[in-house]
Scaffold this active site. Structure first.
Site, PDB file in Angstrom:
ATOM      1  N   ASP A   1      -4.891 -10.668  -0.684  1.00  0.00           N
ATOM      2  CA  ASP A   1      -3.579 -11.286  -0.552  1.00  0.00           C
ATOM      3  C   ASP A   1      -2.730 -11.093  -1.807  1.00  0.00           C
ATOM      4  O   ASP A   1      -3.185 -11.314  -2.930  1.00  0.00           O
ATOM      5  CB  ASP A   1      -3.738 -12.787  -0.256  1.00  0.00           C
ATOM      6  N   HIS A   2      -1.479 -10.651  -1.591  1.00  0.00           N
ATOM      7  CA  HIS A   2      -0.527 -10.381  -2.678  1.00  0.00           C
ATOM      8  C   HIS A   2      -1.049  -9.348  -3.664  1.00  0.00           C
ATOM      9  O   HIS A   2      -0.758  -9.419  -4.865  1.00  0.00           O
ATOM     10  CB  HIS A   2      -0.102 -11.675  -3.395  1.00  0.00           C
TER      11      HIS A   2
ATOM     12  N   CYS B   1       5.509   5.770   4.816  1.00  0.00           N
ATOM     13  CA  CYS B   1       4.300   5.164   4.248  1.00  0.00           C
ATOM     14  C   CYS B   1       3.828   5.883   2.983  1.00  0.00           C
ATOM     15  O   CYS B   1       2.928   5.400   2.302  1.00  0.00           O
ATOM     16  CB  CYS B   1       3.180   5.145   5.286  1.00  0.00           C
TER      17      CYS B   1
ATOM     18  N   GLU C   1      -1.280  -4.593  11.620  1.00  0.00           N
ATOM     19  CA  GLU C   1      -0.442  -4.181  10.483  1.00  0.00           C
ATOM     20  C   GLU C   1       1.009  -4.590  10.749  1.00  0.00           C
ATOM     21  O   GLU C   1       1.758  -4.934   9.830  1.00  0.00           O
ATOM     22  CB  GLU C   1      -0.551  -2.673  10.262  1.00  0.00           C
TER      23      GLU C   1
ATOM     24  N   HIS D   1       4.954  -0.063  -0.316  1.00  0.00           N
ATOM     25  CA  HIS D   1       5.672  -0.948   0.598  1.00  0.00           C
ATOM     26  C   HIS D   1       4.656  -1.961   1.110  1.00  0.00           C
ATOM     27  O   HIS D   1       3.452  -1.765   0.964  1.00  0.00           O
ATOM     28  CB  HIS D   1       6.303  -0.155   1.755  1.00  0.00           C
TER      29      HIS D   1
ATOM     30  N   HIS E   1       3.086  -5.079   3.933  1.00  0.00           N
ATOM     31  CA  HIS E   1       2.909  -5.529   5.317  1.00  0.00           C
ATOM     32  C   HIS E   1       2.418  -6.973   5.311  1.00  0.00           C
ATOM     33  O   HIS E   1       1.745  -7.400   4.373  1.00  0.00           O
ATOM     34  CB  HIS E   1       1.848  -4.692   6.043  1.00  0.00           C
TER      35      HIS E   1
ATOM     36  N   HIS F   1       0.825  -1.198   0.000  1.00  0.00           N
ATOM     37  CA  HIS F   1       0.000   0.000   0.000  1.00  0.00           C
ATOM     38  C   HIS F   1       0.860   1.250   0.000  1.00  0.00           C
ATOM     39  O   HIS F   1       2.081   1.195   0.158  1.00  0.00           O
ATOM     40  CB  HIS F   1      -1.004   0.000   1.168  1.00  0.00           C
TER      41      HIS F   1
HETATM   42 NI    NI Z   1       2.391   0.815   5.640  1.00  0.00          NI
END
Ligand code: NI
Length: 136
Positions: A80-81, A34, A125, A40, A42, A15
């Site tokens: 996911d992914h 961020c 997160e 990046h 998580h 995100h």
């Molecule tokens: Ni983040």
């Protein structure tokens, strides 16, 4: 008997936190790392809590297979992914913060669960940063 059952799930996603109404400078100032324009990732950990009355005929609150299939279909397969900003419809207009992701997951699951159940969603997160939404 009123009781709660929990199901854990997990997804990896990328995100970027960014407000298009702000300058690059302000975005960098508010969102820091961020705001990285190259995104990046998580490792999100999800905990879904369903509460209600036990069915005297089955002894179940809810069949956990049904709950896990629902989470798989409505959350894991969608997130996911994925790049949340670019690939998940809900985040075209809202920032994919942990708060907003948690809320989107709650809303999605809520529409698929019978009214008689209460629902709470907790989203990690990082191991230390997490949010919870109960729809109150
Ligand atoms: Ni983040």
């Amino acid at each position: 008997m009123r009781i709660s059952v929990f199901r854990k799930a997990h997804f990896n996603a990328a995100h970027r936190l960014h407000n298009p109404k702000w300058s690059d400078h302000k975005n960098a100032e508010v969102f820091g790392l961020c705001n990285n324009e190259y995104y990046h990732g998580h490792n999100y950990e999800l905990e879904v809590k369903v509460s209600g009355e036990v069915d005297p005929e089955t002894g179940y609150l809810i069949d956990l297979k049904v709950l896990s299939d629902l989470i798989k279909k409505e959350v894991e397969q969608k997130f996911d992914h994925k790049n949340l900003n670019l690939q998940v419809e809900e985040f075209k207009e809202i920032n994919p913060t942990a708060e907003n992701i948690c809320w989107v997951i709650w809303k999605t699951l809520r529409t698929h669960l019978p009214e008689k159940f209460d629902l709470a969603v907790r989203l990690y997160e990082t191991p230390r940063n997490y949010v919870e939404y109960e729809g109150l």
